[in-house]
Scaffold this active site. Sequence first.
Site, mmCIF file in Angstrom:
data_model
loop_
_atom_site.group_PDB
_atom_site.id
_atom_site.type_symbol
_atom_site.label_atom_id
_atom_site.label_comp_id
_atom_site.label_asym_id
_atom_site.label_seq_id
_atom_site.Cartn_x
_atom_site.Cartn_y
_atom_site.Cartn_z
ATOM 1 N N SER A 62 58.876 -32.253 -39.253
ATOM 2 C CA SER A 62 58.945 -33.682 -39.574
ATOM 3 C C SER A 62 60.303 -34.257 -39.166
ATOM 4 C CB SER A 62 58.663 -33.890 -41.059
ATOM 5 O OG SER A 62 58.568 -35.262 -41.383
ATOM 6 N N ASP A 120 46.975 -36.168 -40.235
ATOM 7 C CA ASP A 120 48.300 -36.490 -40.762
ATOM 8 C C ASP A 120 48.398 -38.001 -40.968
ATOM 9 O OD1 ASP A 120 51.013 -36.851 -41.286
ATOM 10 O OD2 ASP A 120 51.601 -35.193 -39.987
ATOM 11 N N HIS A 135 50.129 -33.633 -43.495
ATOM 12 C CA HIS A 135 51.546 -33.588 -43.116
ATOM 13 C C HIS A 135 52.295 -32.438 -43.787
ATOM 14 C CE1 HIS A 135 55.174 -35.318 -41.403
ATOM 15 N NE2 HIS A 135 55.769 -35.228 -42.582
#
Length: 377
Positions: A158, A223, A252
């Site tokens: 991320s 996601d 995610h």
Amino acid sequence: MGCMFSHLAAKFAFFPPSPPTYKIQKRDHDGKLTVVASASTTTSLPVPHADDLSLDVLLIDTKRGNKIVAFYLRNPYARLTLLYSHGNAADLGQLYDLFLQLKLSLRVNLIGYDYSGYGASTGKPSEENTYADIEAVYECLETEYGVSQEDLILYGQSVGSGPTLHLAAKLPRLRGVVLHSAILSGLRVLCHVKFTFCVDIYKNINKIKKVKCPVLVIHGTEDDIVNWLHGDALWKMARDAYEPLWIKGGGHCNLELYPDYIRHLCRFIQEMENITTEIRLRKIWQNMRTQKRSSASCAKCCRIKLCLPKCPECRRPKCVKCCSWQLKCPACWKPGSVKCSWRPKCLKGAEPSRCIRCFHWRCCIGTHSGLNGKQDG
């Protein structure tokens, strides 16, 4: 203005757990740092044994004046080291279980760190601080553990893809890079923009093109925080893209729960272990030859450059473009048009005629049949 936006972006990009899930303290008998679960949190942190030599708790100084905490997990059977940069809403206390799993399953040494302002690290989280944080961790790996970039794999999850690609763009001999639910840029997560603005943060869309090592992209198709199109675009722009992993139905923060996640990572690590220096140099050489060929190709028509033989008098080559060019006769210096037939038309004659003798251009004298009815040449 830039500082104001960076400060504002940090509020939206970083969400450190509050309070931290762990704290560090010194052991009485040897003074080394150890980690214990924070009393103010309900998160169960597996605390290692006091005599466990497989975990080093480090406190590293950065060039921006902060002290960041890092966990180094040692595997006696490892050949490579994984540098893990986590997401925006976790700290090392929450990731310790995952680190243990990756260390054993992938058979690697693993180092994870908390950004400035996360966990027990000092300072405040910001883009520039995360860059300084990962650079300090890499320097520690080099000096304290003797890890070279040839034996290092960078892992960014991320927001962690930002510092990961920042460092990867600076290290040309890295073994590999893993991008887990990565972002194209901070602004592109919030809205669909086609241009990179100066106020944007984590411009991974520009840095991915500078990474020279194999890049593995892992992303969930469902996601809802960072759309999988971010990972797809990064994979397509990578210079040495490895087979990606699109986890169907993955979100995610839950990709580690899918069996394909650890299976695909194991295969990537094994292939990176098998890449020798000879194979890497051969691949670099092939890429260089490909670039030279592409740069030498013509931008028009058949994309091939041709040249006429050099004139025996002036020794100047004549460039050919799309099979149509002009030549000048050395006798009369009048241009003649050539159209793929290699028979220039002399302006003194009524019809095209050859005036070549041993690659020497001569102008026709007289009629098409030459002097006294004989054709010259």
